[in-house]
Motif scaffolding. Structure first.
Motif, PDB file in Angstrom:
ATOM      1  N   CYS A 325     -23.234  38.141  18.181  1.00 33.55           N
ATOM      2  CA  CYS A 325     -22.291  38.692  19.292  1.00 33.55           C
ATOM      3  C   CYS A 325     -20.695  38.049  18.850  1.00 33.55           C
ATOM      4  CB  CYS A 325     -22.782  38.108  20.599  1.00 33.55           C
ATOM      5  SG  CYS A 325     -23.144  36.231  20.746  1.00 33.55           S
ATOM      6  N   SER A 326     -20.839  36.855  18.203  1.00 30.10           N
ATOM      7  CA  SER A 326     -19.433  36.332  17.933  1.00 30.10           C
ATOM      8  C   SER A 326     -18.894  36.865  16.516  1.00 30.10           C
ATOM      9  CB  SER A 326     -19.763  34.664  17.916  1.00 30.10           C
ATOM     10  OG  SER A 326     -20.534  34.435  17.000  1.00 30.10           O
ATOM     11  N   PHE A 385     -14.577  36.826  11.066  1.00 30.52           N
ATOM     12  CA  PHE A 385     -15.133  36.334  12.479  1.00 30.52           C
ATOM     13  C   PHE A 385     -15.904  35.114  12.082  1.00 30.52           C
ATOM     14  CE2 PHE A 385     -14.733  40.732  14.775  1.00 30.52           C
ATOM     15  CZ  PHE A 385     -13.354  40.424  15.024  1.00 30.52           C
ATOM     16  N   VAL A 386     -16.763  35.314  11.043  1.00 25.32           N
ATOM     17  CA  VAL A 386     -17.544  34.382  10.482  1.00 25.32           C
ATOM     18  C   VAL A 386     -16.802  32.902  10.262  1.00 25.32           C
ATOM     19  CG1 VAL A 386     -19.078  33.703   8.727  1.00 25.32           C
ATOM     20  CG2 VAL A 386     -19.361  35.938   9.642  1.00 25.32           C
ATOM     21  N   ILE A 387     -15.568  32.978   9.574  1.00 21.56           N
ATOM     22  CA  ILE A 387     -14.872  31.906   9.260  1.00 21.56           C
ATOM     23  C   ILE A 387     -14.202  31.220  10.355  1.00 21.56           C
ATOM     24  CG2 ILE A 387     -12.756  31.214   8.021  1.00 21.56           C
ATOM     25  CD1 ILE A 387     -13.361  33.353   5.968  1.00 21.56           C
ATOM     26  N   GLN A 388     -13.739  32.156  11.438  1.00 21.71           N
ATOM     27  CA  GLN A 388     -13.274  31.647  12.647  1.00 21.71           C
ATOM     28  C   GLN A 388     -14.348  30.702  13.499  1.00 21.71           C
ATOM     29  OE1 GLN A 388     -11.796  35.001  14.777  1.00 21.71           O
ATOM     30  NE2 GLN A 388      -9.993  35.208  13.542  1.00 21.71           N
ATOM     31  N   ASP A 396      -8.671  28.462   3.575  1.00 24.38           N
ATOM     32  CA  ASP A 396      -9.389  28.112   2.421  1.00 24.38           C
ATOM     33  C   ASP A 396     -10.629  28.293   2.037  1.00 24.38           C
ATOM     34  OD1 ASP A 396      -9.656  26.244   3.936  1.00 24.38           O
ATOM     35  OD2 ASP A 396      -8.915  24.568   2.442  1.00 24.38           O
ATOM     36  N   VAL A 397     -11.461  28.944   2.939  1.00 27.30           N
ATOM     37  CA  VAL A 397     -12.632  28.843   3.042  1.00 27.30           C
ATOM     38  C   VAL A 397     -13.180  30.446   2.616  1.00 27.30           C
ATOM     39  CG1 VAL A 397     -14.860  28.841   4.403  1.00 27.30           C
ATOM     40  CG2 VAL A 397     -12.863  27.177   4.695  1.00 27.30           C
ATOM     41  N   SER A 398     -14.370  30.481   2.029  1.00 31.95           N
ATOM     42  CA  SER A 398     -15.070  31.699   1.540  1.00 31.95           C
ATOM     43  C   SER A 398     -16.542  31.662   1.833  1.00 31.95           C
ATOM     44  CB  SER A 398     -14.768  31.915   0.016  1.00 31.95           C
ATOM     45  OG  SER A 398     -15.581  33.280  -0.101  1.00 31.95           O
ATOM     46  N   ARG A 399     -16.856  32.494   2.650  1.00 37.09           N
ATOM     47  CA  ARG A 399     -18.377  32.449   3.086  1.00 37.09           C
ATOM     48  C   ARG A 399     -19.049  33.998   2.753  1.00 37.09           C
ATOM     49  NH1 ARG A 399     -21.053  29.320   6.911  1.00 37.09           N
ATOM     50  NH2 ARG A 399     -20.172  27.381   7.484  1.00 37.09           N
ATOM     51  N   GLY A 410     -26.452  37.462   0.467  1.00 36.87           N
ATOM     52  CA  GLY A 410     -26.533  35.929   0.783  1.00 36.87           C
ATOM     53  C   GLY A 410     -26.909  36.066   2.185  1.00 36.87           C
ATOM     54  N   LEU A 411     -26.182  36.214   3.039  1.00 41.01           N
ATOM     55  CA  LEU A 411     -26.470  36.090   4.560  1.00 41.01           C
ATOM     56  C   LEU A 411     -27.722  37.130   4.976  1.00 41.01           C
ATOM     57  CD1 LEU A 411     -25.625  35.443   7.331  1.00 41.01           C
ATOM     58  CD2 LEU A 411     -23.934  37.382   7.670  1.00 41.01           C
TER      59      LEU A 411
END
Length: 484
Positions: A325-326, A385-388, A396-399, A410-411
């Protein structure tokens, strides 16, 4: 004039002290707002227990209404004690000797509050724990001994559910998306933001085993295996319960942010407050889509518009979107709800073919739609949204994110591992528990009791009494039957 600082053991000016006081005041206000938000969300989630009670009461026959409402009360009161004594510690214990599988401190809320958790956080998580037990109660309604509810509810909320919560929601759980990047499963971790897996899949699989071991209700299938109608007695209560659950789900999903006053550093006007609003919209769209698709789908299959079907379809959409949901766009919620409806319809058809009897369709709804919700998140989660949500919007983040959004496997792989891990864990814990109760003849009531109804046979009278004389008459008839 200069004053010694007790914090830094140095001399600071009155202007510097004033600045420190302003910052401290701002932090206090921020903390207060976040606490109010979380505790109000806990109240919303707890209202869902009333929704469960009304939904369950309306979905069973009138002769079992008192029993099923009492089981919902038991889930709350027994769950309160078990989660206080053991459950919270197993779920969120983060001492140096804690491990990725289970927590080992905070038993009986020792050392709470602290820098990580306070009482409002416990209350919020307790409301989630008792929801899982309520799901299971619905699956085994109308033919279960009341004493067995006390046993499985204590075990589920005190041990089974908290272990899964630790995997996903603690600071060091092996499936958690909040670990350091080097420890994330498949470089991602599993995203189960508000509990499609942790709450709903756990409750659904537990209910699946309970209902399977007990067997169908007397008269649910004829000698040839054909399903016979055994509808709930009150569409009014079902609709009331559904709307109460819908209302509470805003606390369930949007409340899972825990803090609302959190700004994202890469934007000037966005923070958790914007994500909270989006999450509520996403929740509404998924449930509404599933409700209308279920209504139309069942109309094509059975030839009439069914109130109870559309209510269950609506709830199936909510269950499915709870995981992502987020982290998904509103349009993706419509996709989620569409497929959640067909998952529910398909599993209900399969259940009848297999002579599986779940009075509230809880195993199909919470188990099936919960599993679909986890897979959906692995397909449609948006990187931004995942990073938020999990890195506070850091630049500076990668997901890893949704496969169909270009985020790789991966997810999705982590989501599938979560599904398998939960199914396996609940099966090896709740399955033997229900089987043991069955072998000890503590699980299912007798056929005579089932025909008479649990309200009369176990609780001294019907839920709906037109006069005391009538109630006494029905109870006396049951006692005469027992004497014979």
């Amino acid at each position: 004039m200069f004053l010694p600082s007790p914090l830094h053991n140095q001399i600071i000016s009155p202007l510097s002290l004033f600045s420190v006081m302003v910052v401290s005041w701002e932090k206090t206000v921020e903390g207060s707002i976040n606490t109010i938000y979380l505790i109000f969300s806990a109240y919303l989630v707890f209202i869902m227990q009333l929704g469960f009670a009304m939904l369950c009461a309306g979905s069973v026959r009138a002769k079992n209404a008192t029993n099923v409402m009492l089981t919902n009360i038991v889930d709350a009161v027994v769950g309160s004690l078990s989660f206080f004594l053991f459950g919270f510690a197993f779920a969120f214990g983060d001492a140096s000797n804690s491990n990725p599988f289970i927590g080992t401190n905070y038993f009986s809320l020792e050392d709470i509050p602290n820098s990580s958790y306070d009482y409002s956080f416990f209350l919020f998580q307790w409301a989630f724990a008792i929801a899982a037990a309520g799901i299971t109660s619905g699956s085994i309604a109308e033919r279960t001994q009341f004493s067995s509810y006390l046993i499985f509810s204590f075990f589920l909320t005190g041990f089974v559910y908290p272990v899964v919560a630790h995997w996903l929601w603690s600071s060091n759980g092996w499936l958690s998306p909040g670990l350091s990047s080097s420890k994330l499963l498949f470089g991602s971790g599993a995203i189960d933001f508000a509990g499609s897996g942790v709450v709903h899949l756990v409750g659904g699989i537990a209910g699946l085993w309970g209902s399977f071991i007990e067997g169908p209700r007397f008269g649910r299938f004829n000698a040839f295996g054909k399903a016979l109608p055994m509808r709930g007695h009150s569409a009014t209560l079902v609709v009331l319960g559904t709307f109460l659950l819908w209302f509470g789900w805003f606390g369930f999903n949007a409340g899972s942010f825990a803090k609302i006053v959190v700004a994202y550093p890469t934007t000037t006007n966005q923070g958790n407050w914007t994500a909270v609003g989006r999450t509520a919209v996403v929740t509404t769209l998924a449930g509404s889509t599933a409700g209308i698709v279920t209504l139309l789908g069942r109309r094509l299959l059975v030839g009439h518009w069914d109130t109870m079907d559309v209510c269950n379809g609506l709830l199936g959409g909510f269950v499915a979107i709870t995981s992502g949901c987020s982290v998904v766009e509103p349009w993706a919620a419509i996709v989620c709800g569409f497929f959640a409806a067909w998952v529910l319809i398909g599993l209900n058809i399969l259940a009848l073919k297999l002579r599986f009897d779940d009075p509230l369709e809880a195993a199909q709804l919470h188990g099936g739609c919960g599993a679909w919700g986890l897979i959906f998140t692995g397909l449609f989660a948006k990187e931004k949204f995942v990073i938020q949500v999990y890195d506070l919007g850091a630049s500076d983040v990668s997901r890893s994110y949704g496969l169909l959004m270009g985020g790789g496997w991966g997810l999705l792989g982590a989501q599938l591992v979560e599904v398998l891990a939960i199914v396996g864990w609940v099966s090896v814990t709740m399955g033997p528990l229900f089987y043991g109760l069955h072998k000890l003849r503590l699980l299912r009531i007798s056929v005579d009791e089932e025909i008479a109804g649990l309200d009369v046979s176990s609780h001294g009278g019907h839920a709906y009494v037109h006069s005391e004389e009538n109630d006494a008459h029905f109870h006396d008839d049951y006692m005469l039957l027992q004497d014979e």
